[in-house]
Design a protein around this motif. Sequence first.
Motif, PDB file in Angstrom:
ATOM      1  N   THR A  18      30.979  36.454 -39.190  1.00 31.25           N
ATOM      2  CA  THR A  18      29.608  36.183 -39.615  1.00 31.25           C
ATOM      3  C   THR A  18      28.805  35.559 -38.476  1.00 31.25           C
ATOM      4  O   THR A  18      29.368  34.903 -37.601  1.00 31.25           O
ATOM      5  N   PRO A  19      27.502  35.749 -38.509  1.00 25.68           N
ATOM      6  CA  PRO A  19      26.672  35.006 -37.559  1.00 25.68           C
ATOM      7  C   PRO A  19      26.871  33.511 -37.797  1.00 25.68           C
ATOM      8  O   PRO A  19      27.263  33.107 -38.896  1.00 25.68           O
ATOM      9  N   MET A  29      30.681  28.318 -41.438  1.00 26.58           N
ATOM     10  CA  MET A  29      30.886  29.098 -42.659  1.00 26.58           C
ATOM     11  C   MET A  29      32.251  29.786 -42.755  1.00 26.58           C
ATOM     12  O   MET A  29      32.874  29.785 -43.823  1.00 26.58           O
ATOM     13  N   GLN A  30      32.733  30.382 -41.680  1.00 26.12           N
ATOM     14  CA  GLN A  30      34.028  31.069 -41.769  1.00 26.12           C
ATOM     15  C   GLN A  30      35.163  30.080 -42.014  1.00 26.12           C
ATOM     16  O   GLN A  30      36.047  30.332 -42.837  1.00 26.12           O
ATOM     17  N   PHE A  31      35.141  28.945 -41.333  1.00 26.53           N
ATOM     18  CA  PHE A  31      36.191  27.948 -41.518  1.00 26.53           C
ATOM     19  C   PHE A  31      36.088  27.350 -42.922  1.00 26.53           C
ATOM     20  O   PHE A  31      37.102  27.151 -43.600  1.00 26.53           O
ATOM     21  N   SER A  90      31.959  32.027 -31.296  1.00 28.30           N
ATOM     22  CA  SER A  90      32.308  33.446 -31.200  1.00 28.30           C
ATOM     23  C   SER A  90      32.648  33.918 -32.606  1.00 28.30           C
ATOM     24  O   SER A  90      33.512  33.316 -33.258  1.00 28.30           O
ATOM     25  N   THR A  91      32.006  34.960 -33.078  1.00 25.75           N
ATOM     26  CA  THR A  91      32.244  35.422 -34.448  1.00 25.75           C
ATOM     27  C   THR A  91      33.710  35.755 -34.673  1.00 25.75           C
ATOM     28  O   THR A  91      34.277  35.400 -35.713  1.00 25.75           O
ATOM     29  N   ILE A  92      34.345  36.412 -33.707  1.00 29.91           N
ATOM     30  CA  ILE A  92      35.745  36.825 -33.861  1.00 29.91           C
ATOM     31  C   ILE A  92      36.696  35.641 -33.683  1.00 29.91           C
ATOM     32  O   ILE A  92      37.647  35.477 -34.452  1.00 29.91           O
ATOM     33  N   LEU A 134      33.803  43.352 -45.423  1.00 23.93           N
ATOM     34  CA  LEU A 134      33.959  42.210 -44.525  1.00 23.93           C
ATOM     35  C   LEU A 134      33.192  42.372 -43.209  1.00 23.93           C
ATOM     36  O   LEU A 134      32.808  41.392 -42.598  1.00 23.93           O
ATOM     37  N   LEU A 135      32.977  43.591 -42.782  1.00 22.76           N
ATOM     38  CA  LEU A 135      32.305  43.811 -41.499  1.00 22.76           C
ATOM     39  C   LEU A 135      30.803  44.072 -41.659  1.00 22.76           C
ATOM     40  O   LEU A 135      30.160  44.602 -40.773  1.00 22.76           O
ATOM     41  N   ARG A 136      30.241  43.665 -42.777  1.00 22.77           N
ATOM     42  CA  ARG A 136      28.841  43.969 -43.080  1.00 22.77           C
ATOM     43  C   ARG A 136      27.851  43.400 -42.064  1.00 22.77           C
ATOM     44  O   ARG A 136      26.732  43.862 -41.976  1.00 22.77           O
ATOM     45  N   HIS A 137      28.263  42.417 -41.292  1.00 23.61           N
ATOM     46  CA  HIS A 137      27.364  41.828 -40.293  1.00 23.61           C
ATOM     47  C   HIS A 137      27.375  42.608 -38.976  1.00 23.61           C
ATOM     48  O   HIS A 137      26.664  42.243 -38.038  1.00 23.61           O
TER      49      HIS A 137
END
Length: 180
Positions: A18-19, A29-31, A90-92, A134-137
């Motif tokens: 995600t951005p 947000m990802q964490f 980094s998004t990844i 999941l890859l919508r961004h």
Amino acid sequence: TTGLPLNILVNNAGVMATPFTLSKDGIEMQFATNHIGHFLLTHLLLETMKKTSRESNVEGRIVNVSSEGHRFAYKEGIRFAKLNDEEEYSTIAAYGQSKLANILHANELARRFKEEGVNMTANSLHPGVIITNLLRHHSIIDVLHRTLGKLVLKNAKQGAATQCYVALHPDAKGVSGKCL
């Protein structure tokens, strides 16, 4: 809690690449989604699961859905001191560190269960590459993933099968602290 018995917990909420965004609680947000939510839910339910295991003599199982993406975490692993650092985001790598945290959490639970002599297991797993949003961004990659992916990737039911196996199958009895 409701007082109802609980033997199985599968932690499977997730976002990917995600951005940079902060959760309502001010955590990247990802964490927050991929790890903190799972961690908190697990620990809120843990005593109920232990009690159920003791009273029913049925093994309790916790499954953290991780990802092979854990290999793409930041080179230092989990950047606890820099979770919310937008400049180095980094998004990844942020996705990778959240999935690495899932694995480490399951491993630590397994260690504690063994130390306490609790009839419970904790494992993490990579469900495979599944057709999801999941890859919508990442629009171009997302379109390729959802169109060409239908030919070679797992659908949602196939992806869920891996989680169900680890949570339910008799062959997984006593297996703990593994990344499957």
